[in-house]
Design a protein around this motif. Structure first.
Motif, PDB file in Angstrom:
ATOM      1  N   GLY A 281      -0.109  22.888  23.244  1.00  0.00           N
ATOM      2  CA  GLY A 281      -1.267  22.072  22.875  1.00  0.00           C
ATOM      3  C   GLY A 281      -1.450  20.831  23.729  1.00  0.00           C
ATOM      4  O   GLY A 281      -2.581  20.420  23.990  1.00  0.00           O
ATOM      5  N   LEU A 282      -0.323  20.233  24.179  1.00  0.00           N
ATOM      6  CA  LEU A 282      -0.401  18.958  24.892  1.00  0.00           C
ATOM      7  C   LEU A 282      -0.122  19.069  26.387  1.00  0.00           C
ATOM      8  O   LEU A 282      -0.606  18.260  27.166  1.00  0.00           O
ATOM      9  N   GLY A 283       0.684  20.049  26.770  1.00  0.00           N
ATOM     10  CA  GLY A 283       1.107  20.139  28.161  1.00  0.00           C
ATOM     11  C   GLY A 283       2.469  19.479  28.352  1.00  0.00           C
ATOM     12  O   GLY A 283       2.899  18.638  27.560  1.00  0.00           O
ATOM     13  N   LYS A 284       3.157  19.848  29.452  1.00  0.00           N
ATOM     14  CA  LYS A 284       4.532  19.403  29.674  1.00  0.00           C
ATOM     15  C   LYS A 284       4.639  17.894  29.818  1.00  0.00           C
ATOM     16  O   LYS A 284       5.526  17.269  29.232  1.00  0.00           O
ATOM     17  N   ILE A 285       3.740  17.299  30.577  1.00  0.00           N
ATOM     18  CA  ILE A 285       3.826  15.857  30.830  1.00  0.00           C
ATOM     19  C   ILE A 285       3.679  15.068  29.537  1.00  0.00           C
ATOM     20  O   ILE A 285       4.460  14.152  29.256  1.00  0.00           O
ATOM     21  N   MET A 286       2.683  15.421  28.737  1.00  0.00           N
ATOM     22  CA  MET A 286       2.434  14.702  27.489  1.00  0.00           C
ATOM     23  C   MET A 286       3.591  14.866  26.501  1.00  0.00           C
ATOM     24  O   MET A 286       3.945  13.936  25.781  1.00  0.00           O
ATOM     25  N   VAL A 287       4.192  16.072  26.460  1.00  0.00           N
ATOM     26  CA  VAL A 287       5.331  16.295  25.571  1.00  0.00           C
ATOM     27  C   VAL A 287       6.488  15.386  25.952  1.00  0.00           C
ATOM     28  O   VAL A 287       7.109  14.750  25.097  1.00  0.00           O
ATOM     29  N   VAL A 288       6.777  15.296  27.264  1.00  0.00           N
ATOM     30  CA  VAL A 288       7.865  14.436  27.739  1.00  0.00           C
ATOM     31  C   VAL A 288       7.563  12.971  27.429  1.00  0.00           C
ATOM     32  O   VAL A 288       8.430  12.224  26.955  1.00  0.00           O
TER      33      VAL A 288
END
Length: 200
Positions: free
Chosen positions: A143-150
């Protein structure tokens, strides 16, 4: 036929929540994977995404998390009466056991057997919570993408561990952002597309 179906649904609620109350050793967090298994995997009362949303909202509200989840699931299935059945089934077994064992508290607290049980069950609880966290992280990634999750994990770690801020406030902040996340990403995409069009 309808009466039998109703009785069966009440029985499923009582059995599922009773098991989570008995086997949820170690407090609210250890019970959540058990409740998730019963509600999502076994009886399919709701989807995994919805379970995550309800869990987030329940964490932001006061009171024991497991009891709130049991109340919601009962209400979703059979209304107010279902909620009552689910909550009673969840709390009665441990409450009765606690009352019965109250006279043995001092003995049990010093018992090597009990201490060994506590130590032995901790890895199981850790793995259960880890698996659930991993599955939620996968859905967050989609839903958010890898960058946003990190970035969000980093922000959550700072707020919860380093500052620290009350978990309910952190959950409320993330829910607030989540409510406008797709609007923000759509605007950013539109700006990038516009900038790319002007550049070409």
């Amino acid at each position: 036929m309808t009466e039998q179906t109703n009785d069966r649904q009440y029985a499923q609620l009582a059995w599922a929540m009773g098991k989570t109350g008995i086997l949820g050793y170690g407090g609210g967090p250890s019970v959540i994977p058990l409740i998730r298994y019963e509600a999502v995997t076994r009886y399919r009362w709701l989807e995994d995404d919805e379970f995550g949303e309800i869990l987030a909202i329940a964490n932001a509200l006061p009171g024991p998390i497991a009891t709130k989840m049991a109340a919601y699931l009962g209400y979703r299935q059979k209304g107010v009466l279902g909620s009552i059945v689910a909550v009673l089934a969840h709390i009665l077994p441990s409450a009765i056991a606690m009352i019965c064992l109250l006279s043995f508290v001092e003995y049990l607290s010093n018992s090597e057997v009990i201490q060994g049980m506590i130590v032995a069950v901790m890895p199981v609880i850790s793995v259960m919570l880890g698996v659930m966290a991993y599955e939620f992280a996968k859905r967050a990634y989609k839903g958010l993408g890898k960058i946003m999750v990190v970035v969000f994990c980093g922000i959550a770690f700072v707020l919860l561990q380093l500052i620290p801020v009350h978990p309910a406030i952190v959950i409320a902040l993330f829910l607030t952002y989540g409510a406008v996340h797709f609007r923000i990403t759509d605007r950013l995409k539109a700006r990038r597309a516009k900038a790319g069009g002007e550049a070409s």
